[in-house]
Write an enzyme that holds these catalytic residues in place. Structure first.
Site, mmCIF file in Angstrom:
data_model
loop_
_atom_site.group_PDB
_atom_site.id
_atom_site.type_symbol
_atom_site.label_atom_id
_atom_site.label_comp_id
_atom_site.label_asym_id
_atom_site.label_seq_id
_atom_site.Cartn_x
_atom_site.Cartn_y
_atom_site.Cartn_z
ATOM 1 N N GLU A 120 -4.182 -10.595 -0.279
ATOM 2 C CA GLU A 120 -5.068 -10.500 0.883
ATOM 3 C C GLU A 120 -6.469 -10.829 0.399
ATOM 4 O OE1 GLU A 120 -4.783 -6.714 2.987
ATOM 5 O OE2 GLU A 120 -2.622 -6.679 2.684
ATOM 6 N N GLU A 146 0.809 -1.224 0.000
ATOM 7 C CA GLU A 146 0.000 0.000 0.000
ATOM 8 C C GLU A 146 0.845 1.277 0.000
ATOM 9 O OE1 GLU A 146 -3.104 0.228 -0.477
ATOM 10 O OE2 GLU A 146 -4.176 -1.502 0.336
#
Ligand code: IPT
Length: 951
Positions: free
Chosen positions: A479, A409
């Protein structure tokens, strides 16, 4: 203005170049872990540096344990944020309010410490930056919290009275690169070690150990900073460093973690190595290891312990790996930083595929449209490259590490590309991962998080739009299945996609463990519990393990969904098909057993002979003839694959996979009907067989001598984290829609209480305020004299557009209940889309043990498919196989609770029997409930037979 070292973008000064980490060698090592002296200051400048000088008097200071975080040792408090930086964005500057921990340690060298040779001081992890002095001399400073940093200290050491001083700031420029979704926990949280570096010691070294699956050979080459020899006794290898040697070997895989003991001997040092031969590649758009495609059954692992935060004892690391292996997990992403290196040794030894991720996340820049993102700003590139190098150099000798991840991220930027280029040049033997750049310009795999099933299927079919480069890449979900609270739901549907499409190579559940911090008042604390602002609440409790490392139902479900052996068949025909879903292993390590169950009780068992089945193969076998049984008996086979012998990670008999195959005709017992007629007793009391009712309200009052209260239709559940959805999304979650509709405060209007010749009929209209939606409800009670039968029918009225949380009845047992026995699914909880691991049988528990201790209380504890249940002196049977929950508090109390400690048991046990439950989904950070698991209002019946238990 020149910025102080902690606010400058540089990775630090004075430390040695990074090198391979290894646990032991014959060179002396001395742990500096233990009690240190500690002083906390509110700002960097509150105290000067005099403490680093020889002879400083620290008697007024406190003790602290190193490794550890000061905020978990009584100094200050933890702070939780997910994406947000807890300080203003003004990189690289940080607030003046910057808790600063001065650490002091005085030590004597062990008597055996060599007189000659150099020495280095190694810090394995300090959050977030440190400045170091030894015996009054400043060694330097560093950033990069979860990376090793070494300093040359040989000439500074003295036999006794060494003074090591470390100043640690909670916030630094490095904090901008460490915005991972976790507690902010400053301190020296990993080992501090003094390492002797004799003349001629190895320096850095790189073990290259490839496997050629066509030839069945391994090729070994060890490059070392100091030339020496490499020996592998079991392979007869004895070669100089830098020389390649090829010999027949058994390869290393996560399923078959074959390691060869080896020694790297340089003139000054002997280092034991454990060498695993394996080759990782992308071939025809598929990730292969040793020439075969692999499927990741993975988890994301943060380092966490409820008392010590990210300071983990070796036992805790081992416990994590053992728990993973025992739950069929074969892969771990080290989200979002390199773990303690000892964890990777365990992955090599016990067998897990590892995506090793760099200590890098700049997520909080998203809040300003990624303006000023350090990964796209050349001034920060040296810091990024330093982090990449520290990860790769430290961890490059682990067979388990098959992919490097640039970080998490961070958006996109030139700095990431620079990292990727550096890593590729240094290590061509592994793949590159980074999820944040959809162009996949720098990566070898297309990786996503939380993509829903439909999109994953499109990607699997190659029907996704996107840049050309991406179309040819293998896909993984780095994820998915957000394990927050009750859930995750929908795992099975993902797994079917992974097994169907070659391009889909599995995924990594988010995440391994709840980061709940042990707290005297709350049990486990989450964001906000320390009064910190801003915070992200219980979003930090989203793991498959509870904080104390007990498996949650989500982990039990995941284990079942990812079984490496699929057992199917036709119980009536007595046939079983066994499919080997391993990528490399056969089934020789497994034994297969069967049991034959009548009404949930095994009455016969035996061993099932399964012929050898290679990976991907399938075999059909016959079950023995079933033993005889009477009419109205529910029969089934339970077939299990268990470990034939103990392994390094589980004992013999450990269940790896199982299936239940119905063996009977599926008929259920007839529902007893009304021979008894209702009679009116004293005034308002009406009796029907063993039951008493209030003749005015129609309320059931008692069954035999067992009082019952409040039996009525119930649609509410305490919303789960997945019902509550993602707070940052504009569209209302299903829980918000339920509350807006008023489903948590339904009104019950009694329209009729009608004694009939054979029973009692009660009609109600159950509806929320301010709405014309309703559930017309009829309770039809009959009795055969001994038992009481309820036929509940519910008819929706109006234009319902939302699903219901649940649909069933609830009632109270005043005076409580303790033991519960049931024939149905168990032993743990299950919901419509989390029920794969539910095993049909006769189970027993007490009411307290039926509760699943989610850190933030919410709906939990349902047991599915109830044929019968006994509790509190009642026996309940149902041909409709409802869901059962029983708790010492009401659903409204559960709904209102913020922590487990808010729930105080009353003297009534509240029981619910549901004809339906809404699914769970994974909408706390991912897709909601799949359509087939939604509980839409429709005409519904539920039949239940109540009798005194034992009667
Ligand atoms: C994703 C993060 O990578 C992870 O660290 C964690 O925060 C997870 O979500 C949720 O618990 S980012 C999210 C915005 C998809």
């Amino acid at each position: 203005m020149e910025l102080p070292h902690h606010e400058d973008v540089s990775p630090g000064t004075g430390s040695l170049p990074p090198r391979a980490w290894y646990a032991t060698s014959d060179a002396a090592a001395f742990s500096l872990n233990g009690p240190w002296r500690f002083r906390l200051s509110p700002t960097p400048d509150a105290e000067d540096e005099a403490f680093a000088a020889d002879g400083y008097d620290s008697t007024a200071w406190d003790d602290i344990t190193v490794p550890g975080h000061w905020v978990l040792q009584g100094h200050g408090a933890p702070h939780y944020t997910n994406q947000l930086y807890p300080f203003p964005l003004d990189a690289p500057r940080v607030p003046t309010e910057n808790p600063t921990g001065d650490h002091l340690h005085t030590f004597d060298l062990p008597a055996a410490w060599p007189r000659e040779g150099a020495a280095v001081l190694r810090f394995d992890g300090v959050d977030s930056c440190a400045r170091v002095w030894l015996n009054g001399t400043e060694l330097g400073d560093f950033k990069g919290s979860r990376l090793a940093h070494e300093f040359a200290v040989g000439e500074l050491l003295r036999p006794t009275g060494n003074v090591l001083a470390v100043r640690v700031h909670q916030w630094s420029a490095g904090s901008y690169l460490e915005d991972q979704d976790q507690w902010w926990l400053p301190g020296i949280f990993r080992d501090v070690t003094l390492l002797h570096r004799p003349a001629g010691s190895a320096g850095d070294f790189f073990v290259h150990a490839a496997y050629d699956h066509r030839a069945g050979t391994g090729t070994l080459r060890v490059d070392a900073g100091t030339a020496g020899r490499v020996t592998v006794p079991a392979l007869g290898i004895d070669v100089p460093t830098s020389r390649s040697v090829t010999v027949p070997v058994e390869p290393w895989t996560a399923e078959t973690p074959r390691l060869y003991d080896a020694v790297l001997a340089t003139p000054g040092e002997r280092i034991p190595l454990r060498v695993g031969f394996r080759t990782v590649a992308v071939e025809d758009g598929v990730i292969t290891v040793n020439g075969r495609p692999v499927l990741f059954r993975g988890v994301n692992r943060h380092e966490f312990h409820p008392e010590t935060g990210r300071a983990l004892a070796p036992d805790t690391m081992r416990a994590d790996v053992l728990l993973m292996k025992r739950h069929n997990i074969n892969a771990v992403r080290t989200s979002h930083y390199p773990p303690h290196p000892a964890f990777l040794d365990l992955c090599d030894e016990l067998g897990l595929w590892v995506i090793d991720e760099c200590d890098l996340e700049t997520h909080g820049f998203q809040a300003v449209g990624w303006r000023g993102n350090p990964v796209d700003d050349d001034r920060w590139t040296p810091a990024l490259l330093d982090r990449a190098a520290r990860m790769v150099e430290r961890d490059k000798n682990h067979a388990s590490v098959i992919m490097w991840s640039l970080g998490n991220e961070c958006g996109t930027g030139r700095g990431l590309t620079a990292m990727a280029d550096w890593i590729r040049a240094r290590d061509a033997g592994r793949l590159l991962h980074y999820e944040g750049d959809r162009s996949c310009a720098d990566t070898d795999v297309y990786s996503r998080m939380y993509a829903d099933h439909a999109e994953v299927e499109r990607i699997g079919r190659g029907e996704d739009e996107g840049p050309r480069r991406r179309a040819g890449l293998p896909f993984l979900l780095c994820e998915y299945a957000h394990a927050m609270g009750n859930g995750p739901g929908g795992l099975g549907a993902y797994q079917r996609l992974f097994e169907t499409y070659e391009r889909l190579q599995g995924g990594f559940v988010w995440e391994w463990i709840d980061h709940g911090i042990a707290h005297p008042a709350y049990g486990y604390a989450y964001g906000g519990d320390f009064g910190e602002e801003p915070h992200d609440g219980n979003f930090v409790c989203d793991g498959l393990l509870f904080p104390d490392r007990t498996p949650s139902p989500g982990l039990v479900e995941y284990k079942k969904v990812i079984e490496p052996v699929r057992i199917e068949g036709d119980g009536r025909a007595g046939t079983v098909a066994v499919t080997n879903l391993h990528d490399f292993a056969g089934l020789a390590h497994l034994a297969f057993t069967w049991s034959y169950d009548q009404d949930g009780v095994p009455v016969a068992d035996g061993v099932l002979a399964v012929p050898p089945v290679g990976p991907g193969g399938r075999a059909e076998v016959k079950l023995p003839p079933p033993p005889p049984h009477g009419p109205d008996t529910e029969t089934q086979w339970t077939v299990r694959a268990v470990l034939a012998d103990a392994t390094a990670w589980a004992p013999r008999g450990h269940v790896v996979a199982w299936a239940q195959l119905p063996a009977g005709d599926g008929r259920t017992r007839p529902v007893p009907d009304g021979a008894a007629a209702p009679r009116t007793a004293d005034g308002h009391r009406l009796t029907l067989g063993p039951a008493a009712f209030d003749a005015r309200t129609g309320d059931l009052l008692a069954l035999g001598d067992r009082a019952i209260t409040g039996l009525r239709l119930d649609v509410w559940r305490a919303p789960t984290d997945n019902d509550n959805g993602m707070p940052w999304r504009p569209e209302p979650s299903v829980a918000a829609r339920w509350r807006a509709l008023g489903l948590h405060r339904m009104r019950h209007r009694v329209d009729a209480v009608e004694p009939t010749a054979d029973g009692l009929t009660v009609r109600t209209r159950v509806a929320p305020a301010a709405s014309d939606l309703a559930l017309r409800t009829e309770y039809r009670w009959t009795s055969d004299g001994d038992r009481l039968t309820l036929r509940l029918s519910v008819t929706p009225e109006g234009d319902w557009t939302q699903p219901l949380p649940r649909l069933g009845i609830s009632f109270g047992l005043p005076g409580g209940a303790d033991r519960v026995r049931w024939f149905g699914g168990g032993p743990g909880e299950a919901y419509p889309d989390t029920a794969t691991a539910s095993l049909l049988g006769v189970w027993e528990s007490d009411v307290d043990a039926l509760q699943t201790p989610y850190v933030r209380p919410q709906e939990n504890g349902a047991r599915p498919g109830i044929r019968w249940a006994e509790l509190g002196g009642l026996r309940i049977e149902s041909a409709d196989r409802p869901w059962l929950t029983a708790r010492r508090w009401t659903t409204h109390q559960l709904d209102a609770a913020a922590h487990r400690t808010d729930l105080t048991p009353g003297d009534t046990v509240w029981v619910t029997l549901d004809a339906g439950q809404h699914g769970i989904g994974t909408n706390s950070c991912g897709p909601g409930v799949l359509p087939q698991y939604a509980l839409h209002p429709r005409p519904t019946t539920l039949r239940c037979v109540f009798a005194p238990a034992g009667g």
